[in-house]
Enzyme design. Sequence first.
Site, short mmCIF file in Angstrom:
data_model
loop_
_atom_site.label_atom_id
_atom_site.label_comp_id
_atom_site.label_asym_id
_atom_site.label_seq_id
_atom_site.Cartn_x
_atom_site.Cartn_y
_atom_site.Cartn_z
N GLY A 11 101.76 -45.88 23.16
CA GLY A 11 101.61 -46.71 21.95
C GLY A 11 102.49 -46.16 20.83
N ARG A 72 104.85 -48.40 28.72
CA ARG A 72 103.99 -47.61 29.62
C ARG A 72 104.48 -47.94 31.03
NH1 ARG A 72 99.65 -46.33 25.88
NH2 ARG A 72 99.13 -48.06 24.52
N ASP A 103 98.74 -38.35 25.08
CA ASP A 103 98.43 -37.55 26.28
C ASP A 103 99.04 -38.13 27.56
OD1 ASP A 103 96.71 -39.68 26.18
OD2 ASP A 103 94.89 -38.52 26.59
N THR A 125 100.63 -40.34 17.94
CA THR A 125 99.66 -41.41 18.24
C THR A 125 98.76 -41.59 17.02
OG1 THR A 125 97.63 -41.96 19.46
CG2 THR A 125 98.28 -39.66 19.50
N ASP A 127 95.78 -42.25 17.07
CA ASP A 127 94.40 -41.89 17.40
C ASP A 127 94.01 -40.47 16.96
OD1 ASP A 127 94.27 -44.36 18.56
OD2 ASP A 127 94.19 -43.65 20.62
N ASP A 129 94.05 -37.82 18.66
CA ASP A 129 93.11 -37.33 19.69
C ASP A 129 93.73 -36.29 20.61
OD1 ASP A 129 94.90 -39.02 20.90
OD2 ASP A 129 93.42 -40.06 22.13
N ARG A 171 90.84 -45.73 21.22
CA ARG A 171 90.27 -46.06 22.54
C ARG A 171 89.13 -45.12 22.92
NH1 ARG A 171 95.08 -47.30 26.01
NH2 ARG A 171 95.66 -45.38 25.00
O1 F6P Z 1 96.57 -44.97 21.69
C1 F6P Z 1 96.91 -45.75 20.60
C2 F6P Z 1 96.26 -47.10 20.68
O2 F6P Z 1 96.65 -47.85 19.55
C3 F6P Z 1 94.74 -47.09 20.83
O3 F6P Z 1 94.08 -46.85 19.60
C4 F6P Z 1 94.50 -48.45 21.41
O4 F6P Z 1 93.28 -48.53 22.08
C5 F6P Z 1 95.66 -48.60 22.35
O5 F6P Z 1 96.70 -47.80 21.83
C6 F6P Z 1 96.14 -50.02 22.52
O6 F6P Z 1 97.15 -49.99 23.48
P1 F6P Z 1 98.11 -51.22 23.82
O7 F6P Z 1 99.27 -51.14 22.88
O8 F6P Z 1 98.54 -50.95 25.22
O9 F6P Z 1 97.32 -52.46 23.64
#
Ligand code: F6P
Length: 319
Positions: A11, A72, A103, A125, A127, A129, A171
């Site tokens: 992300g 990804r 991660d 990120t 998050d 985290d 998440r």
């Molecule tokens: O890890 C960052 C994040 O924004 C999370 O907070 C969220 O759940 C996820 O990515 C969303 O991912 P995607 O861009 O694949 O929808």
Amino acid sequence: MKKIGVLTSGGDAPGMNAAIRAVVRKAIYHDVEVYGVKYGYQGLMEGNIEKMDLGSVGDIIQRGGTILATARSDEFKTDDGQHQAIEQMKKLGIEGLVVIGGDGSFRGAQKLSAKGFPCIGVPGTIDNDIPGTDFTIGFDTSLNTVLEAIDKVRDTATSHERTYIIETMGRDAGDLALWAGLAGGAESIIIPETTEEFSDICNRLERGRERGKKHSIIVLAEGVGNGFEYGERIKEETNLETRVTVLGYIQRGGTPTAQDRVLASRLGARAVELLLDGKANRMVGIKNNDLVDHEIDTILSEKHFINKEMYNLSKELSI
Ligand code: F6P
């Protein structure tokens, strides 16, 4: 080491561009050539790699997103995908790689390092985290976006005397919700790392109503559950007029704050220093405002914890 690569993965997060800029400029400062990989590990396998110069990173420090784009990739998780990626870099004479991401991205860096290709991770990120660092790139910007939303929702919540649930991203992590909830004076903060009885949340709302409170704000991290379902349950239980706002992807965008730009610049530059020092399979981070670095294996085997003192304080301040 005379040539290194840089990619962003997973992300996106505000401040990634400032990190890319720092990697490129720090490397060139040391007479090292830099190659930018487009679309993360997927682009790496496909050889989507371009040489960068000082100008490639001009005018990007203030921009959200990532100029290298991100993705990804499931294909990269295979041994074949990883060998293919290493071959693409070898073809260009690239000897080390800086990986900016979360991660999942570090798992890729770990695999490449284990196959003899040195990688250094930079935590990016929203998050926040990642173990081994107090802050990740993007968290502060995202936090301010959430806080601005809480302040705005509070205006309308007061006018209509309603209860509002604000759902944040995160998440598996509650940092965004916790920090924004504390900064925004939320009545309840619901995050995956803690458990609070649903009845306690409702009791607190009802106590507030009894003493004449006109509105309430609840901040909920997406990792806990669906904001709309929580809204329905609260309405059923308390009979309070309840509305829900899901903040979504606005939390990932925007101009990075000064905090994120400085963090990204420091971490990006340190990652280059580590590669030039012959280090591999490490992640750079910040602890008490000092730069640190850790083995990626350690980072991936640990768990990020929320700040319990902050969580308890948020409860004490919202009695
Ligand atoms: O890890 C960052 C994040 O924004 C999370 O907070 C969220 O759940 C996820 O990515 C969303 O991912 P995607 O861009 O694949 O929808």
